[in-house]
Scaffold this active site. Structure first.
Site, mmCIF file in Angstrom:
data_model
loop_
_atom_site.group_PDB
_atom_site.id
_atom_site.type_symbol
_atom_site.label_atom_id
_atom_site.label_comp_id
_atom_site.label_asym_id
_atom_site.label_seq_id
_atom_site.Cartn_x
_atom_site.Cartn_y
_atom_site.Cartn_z
ATOM 1 N N TYR A 33 0.830 -1.204 0.000
ATOM 2 C CA TYR A 33 0.000 0.000 0.000
ATOM 3 C C TYR A 33 0.859 1.246 0.000
ATOM 4 O O TYR A 33 2.083 1.174 0.178
ATOM 5 C CB TYR A 33 -0.950 -0.011 1.205
ATOM 6 C CG TYR A 33 -0.296 0.312 2.540
ATOM 7 C CD1 TYR A 33 0.555 -0.586 3.173
ATOM 8 C CD2 TYR A 33 -0.536 1.537 3.167
ATOM 9 C CE1 TYR A 33 1.146 -0.271 4.385
ATOM 10 C CE2 TYR A 33 0.049 1.848 4.383
ATOM 11 C CZ TYR A 33 0.890 0.939 4.988
ATOM 12 O OH TYR A 33 1.481 1.256 6.184
ATOM 13 N N ARG A 52 8.240 4.102 -4.557
ATOM 14 C CA ARG A 52 8.303 3.084 -3.498
ATOM 15 C C ARG A 52 7.291 1.973 -3.773
ATOM 16 O O ARG A 52 7.573 0.791 -3.515
ATOM 17 C CB ARG A 52 8.063 3.704 -2.124
ATOM 18 C CG ARG A 52 8.253 2.690 -0.989
ATOM 19 C CD ARG A 52 8.188 3.310 0.380
ATOM 20 N NE ARG A 52 6.908 3.944 0.612
ATOM 21 C CZ ARG A 52 6.650 4.752 1.650
ATOM 22 N NH1 ARG A 52 7.588 5.010 2.535
ATOM 23 N NH2 ARG A 52 5.460 5.294 1.796
ATOM 24 N N ARG A 101 -8.123 -20.877 -1.532
ATOM 25 C CA ARG A 101 -7.051 -20.481 -0.607
ATOM 26 C C ARG A 101 -5.882 -21.432 -0.787
ATOM 27 O O ARG A 101 -5.993 -22.627 -0.487
ATOM 28 C CB ARG A 101 -7.551 -20.510 0.842
ATOM 29 C CG ARG A 101 -6.503 -20.064 1.841
ATOM 30 C CD ARG A 101 -7.069 -20.027 3.249
ATOM 31 N NE ARG A 101 -6.058 -19.611 4.214
ATOM 32 C CZ ARG A 101 -5.162 -20.448 4.764
ATOM 33 N NH1 ARG A 101 -5.168 -21.728 4.461
ATOM 34 N NH2 ARG A 101 -4.274 -19.987 5.626
ATOM 35 N N LYS A 151 6.492 -2.111 1.873
ATOM 36 C CA LYS A 151 5.322 -1.519 2.556
ATOM 37 C C LYS A 151 4.114 -2.440 2.390
ATOM 38 O O LYS A 151 3.240 -2.221 1.554
ATOM 39 C CB LYS A 151 5.051 -0.128 1.982
ATOM 40 C CG LYS A 151 4.135 0.715 2.831
ATOM 41 C CD LYS A 151 4.225 2.167 2.412
ATOM 42 C CE LYS A 151 3.176 3.044 3.031
ATOM 43 N NZ LYS A 151 3.262 3.163 4.483
ATOM 44 N N GLU A 183 11.843 2.180 14.441
ATOM 45 C CA GLU A 183 10.989 3.276 13.960
ATOM 46 C C GLU A 183 9.707 3.292 14.777
ATOM 47 O O GLU A 183 9.504 2.446 15.653
ATOM 48 C CB GLU A 183 10.697 3.097 12.460
ATOM 49 C CG GLU A 183 10.017 1.782 12.131
ATOM 50 C CD GLU A 183 9.903 1.508 10.632
ATOM 51 O OE1 GLU A 183 9.822 2.456 9.846
ATOM 52 O OE2 GLU A 183 9.871 0.304 10.275
ATOM 53 N N LEU A 207 11.007 1.019 7.253
ATOM 54 C CA LEU A 207 10.422 1.497 6.008
ATOM 55 C C LEU A 207 11.183 2.755 5.577
ATOM 56 O O LEU A 207 11.487 3.609 6.409
ATOM 57 C CB LEU A 207 8.940 1.842 6.197
ATOM 58 C CG LEU A 207 8.268 2.187 4.867
ATOM 59 C CD1 LEU A 207 8.022 0.926 4.047
ATOM 60 C CD2 LEU A 207 6.981 2.939 5.076
HETATM 61 N N1 PMP Z 1 7.633 3.628 9.014
HETATM 62 C C1 PMP Z 1 6.510 2.899 9.016
HETATM 63 C C2 PMP Z 1 6.504 1.584 9.702
HETATM 64 C C3 PMP Z 1 5.345 3.376 8.387
HETATM 65 O O1 PMP Z 1 4.227 2.639 8.394
HETATM 66 C C4 PMP Z 1 5.376 4.663 7.777
HETATM 67 C C5 PMP Z 1 4.156 5.257 7.134
HETATM 68 N N2 PMP Z 1 3.395 4.373 6.422
HETATM 69 C C6 PMP Z 1 6.574 5.387 7.804
HETATM 70 C C7 PMP Z 1 7.680 4.845 8.423
HETATM 71 C C8 PMP Z 1 6.666 6.752 7.163
HETATM 72 O O2 PMP Z 1 6.683 6.660 5.763
HETATM 73 P P1 PMP Z 1 6.174 7.848 4.848
HETATM 74 O O3 PMP Z 1 6.961 9.062 5.243
HETATM 75 O O4 PMP Z 1 6.482 7.409 3.479
HETATM 76 O O5 PMP Z 1 4.717 8.021 5.130
#
Ligand code: PMP
Length: 287
Positions: A33, A52, A101, A151, A183, A207
């Site tokens: 996503y 991305r 499935r 993601k 994070e 991410l």
């Molecule tokens: N880390 C994680 C785990 C996230 O889910 C997100 C946002 N989806 C981010 C960092 C930040 O990414 P972005 O700046 O691209 O929204």
């Protein structure tokens, strides 16, 4: 008023938007996503999110059902159809519905990917009251899988983490692995020591935030020192400031970590300035 959402090539009222119960996004979280923010009816950092998305899809050998040019048009059309001023466009691509499935990936030629986009209105998104007070975070162990650079829609643990924070009267959680912060549950994490900004280096462990890339670029252009390395919760609690970044929060100050206030407990000058720069610059380049 019902929203218009995009499902597999059609713009339909949300009540009529349907995905199969056999969809692999539903059965296996086999999907990726993106979330792109919208300010004043325009998309922020669209190119970064599109790039991305392509990378996430290719890392999972998943086909993209549309070109990136078409994707931009779909985003714009949804913003227009829903008269969206401030808010978000959510996009999800899954490996489709094979009709049964089965763990094995279906043949991509026989089973098309599913693509869904919808908008969420967030009036005053850039003027969140939290930006003035800052947010409080707790630390929790990072028990997610090892490819956090992709993601994917496997967001159960981040959702659980947010609930743990809420239960403690806080806003979010920073995840910790091998003693170091990876994070936030849905954002990248930073601390500030003097004028130096410290944030974890890029790897499969986090991410690669699109907002992170832009904010670090603006920080360097403003002659701020940036160090990309891991840090501990102890170091964060002793820092002058902390903040998070994401497409939906932009730059958001953090004023408390595990009950320990940072500085005087209010948003610091570096986070406040970076938020202003990020919002100004992103509005200028919005599409
Ligand atoms: N880390 C994680 C785990 C996230 O889910 C997100 C946002 N989806 C981010 C960092 C930040 O990414 P972005 O700046 O691209 O929204």
């Amino acid at each position: 008023m019902s929203r218009i959402v995009y499902v597999d090539g059609a713009y339909v009222p949300e009540e009529d938007a349907k995905v199969s119960v056999f969809d692999r996004g539903f059965l296996f979280a086999d999907g990726v996503y993106e979330v792109t923010s919208v300010l004043g009816g325009k998309l922020i950092d669209f190119d970064g999110h599109a790039a991305r998305l392509e990378r996430s899809l290719s890392e999972l050998d998943m086909a993209c059902p549309v070109t990136m040019d078409a994707l931009l048009e779909i985003h714009r059309e949804l913003v227009r159809l829903n008269a969206l001023d401030d808010g978000l466009v959510y996009l999800q691509v899954t490996r489709g519905a094979a009709g049964d499935r089965d763990f094995e990936f279906p043949d991509a030629d026989a089973v098309p990917s599913t693509i869904v986009l919808f908008t969420q209105a967030k009036p005053g998104l850039a003027d969140s009251p939290k930006a003035k007070t800052g947010i409080k975070v707790i630390s929790i162990p990072d028990i997610r899988w090892g490819r956090r650079d992709i993601k994917t829609v496997q967001l159960l643990y981040p959702a659980v983490g947010k609930m743990m924070a809420k239960k403690d009267g806080c806003d979010d959680a920073w995840m910790v692995e091998d003693g170091q912060v990876t994070e936030g549950t849905s954002n990248n994490a930073y601390i500030v020591k003097g004028r130096k900004i410290v944030t974890r280096h890029l790897s499969n462990d986090i991410l690669h935030g699109i907002t992170r890339a832009a904010v670090l670029r603006f920080a360097r252009e403003a002659q701020m020192e940036v160090e990309e390395r891991a840090f501990t919760i102890d170091e964060a609690q002793a820092a002058d400031e902390a903040f998070i970044t994401s497409a939906s929060t932009f730059v958001m100050p953090v004023v408390e970590i595990d009950g320990h206030p940072l500085g005087d407990g209010s948003p610091g000058p570096v986070a406040t300035r970076l938020r202003e720069i990020y919002l100004d610059e992103s509005r200028k380049s919005a599409v």
